[in-house]
Design a protein around this motif. Structure first.
Motif, PDB file in Angstrom:
ATOM      1  N   ASN A   1      -1.558   6.703   0.062  1.00  0.00           N
ATOM      2  CA  ASN A   1      -2.997   6.933  -0.114  1.00  0.00           C
ATOM      3  C   ASN A   1      -3.831   5.679   0.152  1.00  0.00           C
ATOM      4  O   ASN A   1      -5.049   5.715   0.030  1.00  0.00           O
ATOM      5  N   GLY A   2      -3.159   4.577   0.479  1.00  0.00           N
ATOM      6  CA  GLY A   2      -3.877   3.334   0.729  1.00  0.00           C
ATOM      7  C   GLY A   2      -4.085   2.481  -0.498  1.00  0.00           C
ATOM      8  O   GLY A   2      -4.642   1.383  -0.395  1.00  0.00           O
ATOM      9  N   ASP A   3      -3.664   2.950  -1.664  1.00  0.00           N
ATOM     10  CA  ASP A   3      -3.791   2.169  -2.893  1.00  0.00           C
ATOM     11  C   ASP A   3      -2.671   1.131  -2.975  1.00  0.00           C
ATOM     12  O   ASP A   3      -1.546   1.364  -2.514  1.00  0.00           O
TER      13      ASP A   3
ATOM     14  N   PRO B   1       0.830  -1.217   0.000  1.00  0.00           N
ATOM     15  CA  PRO B   1       0.000   0.000   0.000  1.00  0.00           C
ATOM     16  C   PRO B   1       0.856   1.255   0.000  1.00  0.00           C
ATOM     17  O   PRO B   1       1.885   1.321   0.680  1.00  0.00           O
TER      18      PRO B   1
END
Length: 280
Positions: free
Chosen positions: A112-114, A109
């Motif tokens: 941004n958590g992507d 990840p």
């Protein structure tokens, strides 16, 4: 005297960076899949002074003028991508490449958590339970291992055994006699020196790849289709670090001697300045 001190100070800072690089190699000698780093030095700018008399007629055996350097700097910290020694283990989820340019695809990840695909040679994987009664294949750091399509590898939790087939095909044998098969995501990196280092174990494609004058296909190739027959992957094996302790200790001694030499130059220059200032 001031030039001597500046030259030695410039070099000291770069030698300290070399010592840090060597120390990091030694600290990671037990890290599976770690690739040793090597600091390469280059000479910094220098000035040339022509102080010879123009009416001098006698031949010279040495070049005319005097060159004043300003020290040395590290031009590149290069990664040694040589194949590490393979160690046999008793775990079916331990994997190792016998091809020096192939890497596992790991989902990490970002801020941004992507999920972003990164690359590693470290192949000690584990099956971790999920909330929905299934299991996910992860590495020792807890990051999901990606399949050929860049998705996490998820399978039923009633697992009896794992096996590896040609082409990086992972077979999950279930207790009811059925099987689930997954193609491990494998990437061959053509220009590993161009890759961006995330940590000692992970690398990624640099953000400014286009500015560097390269396209993605120039840097790496995802092993798909017929190319998967070229995957050199074994299980019950782990790739050890390729750090050579003898070489690292030799370079460390040389760096320490260089550090002492430049530190001594600063001390002597300081003493000479003290003598000059003490003249009445």
């Amino acid at each position: 005297m001031l030039r001597t001190m500046l030259t030695a100070t410039n070099t000291l800072n770069q030698i300290q960076l070399q010592i840090d690089t060597i120390s990091n190699n030694i600290a990671n000698i037990g890290t599976n899949g770690y690739k040793a780093k090597e600091a390469r030095f280059s000479e910094m700018l220098y000035q040339e002074y022509h102080n010879t008399r123009k009416d001098e007629q006698s031949p010279r055996l040495t070049p005319q003028g005097i060159r004043y350097g300003v020290g040395a700097k590290i031009s590149q910290i290069q990664t040694n991508n040589a194949q590490g020694t393979l160690q046999t283990t008793d775990r079916p989820l331990d994997f190792a490449f016998n091809n020096a340019r192939q890497y596992f695809n790991i989902l990490m990840p970002d801020e941004n958590g992507d999920m972003n695909v990164v690359y590693t040679r470290k192949g000690d994987f584990y099956a971790t339970p999920m909330n929905n009664g299934q299991m996910m294949l992860v590495n020792a750091d807890g990051y999901a291992v990606a399949d050929i399509d860049g998705n996490p590898i998820v399978f039923d939790e009633e697992v009896s055994s794992f096996s590896l087939e040609n082409g990086g095909r992972l077979v999950v044998n279930l207790e009811d006699g059925t099987q689930q098969a997954f193609l491990l995501g494998v990437t061959e990196i053509h220009l590993p020196q161009l890759m961006m280092k995330i940590s000692d174990e992970y690398i990624d494609v640099p953000d400014n790849l286009n500015e560097l004058g390269y396209e993605l296909n120039d840097v790496l190739t995802d092993m798909q289709g017929n190319a998967r027959q070229n995957i050199g992957l074994e299980n019950y094996q782990l790739e050890l670090s390729n750090v050579n302790m003898a070489i690292e200790m030799t370079q460390l001694i040389q760096a320490q001697k260089s550090y002492q030499f430049n530190a001594r130059a600063i001390t002597i220059a300081d003493q000479m300045l003290g003598l000059i200032n003490g003249i009445r």
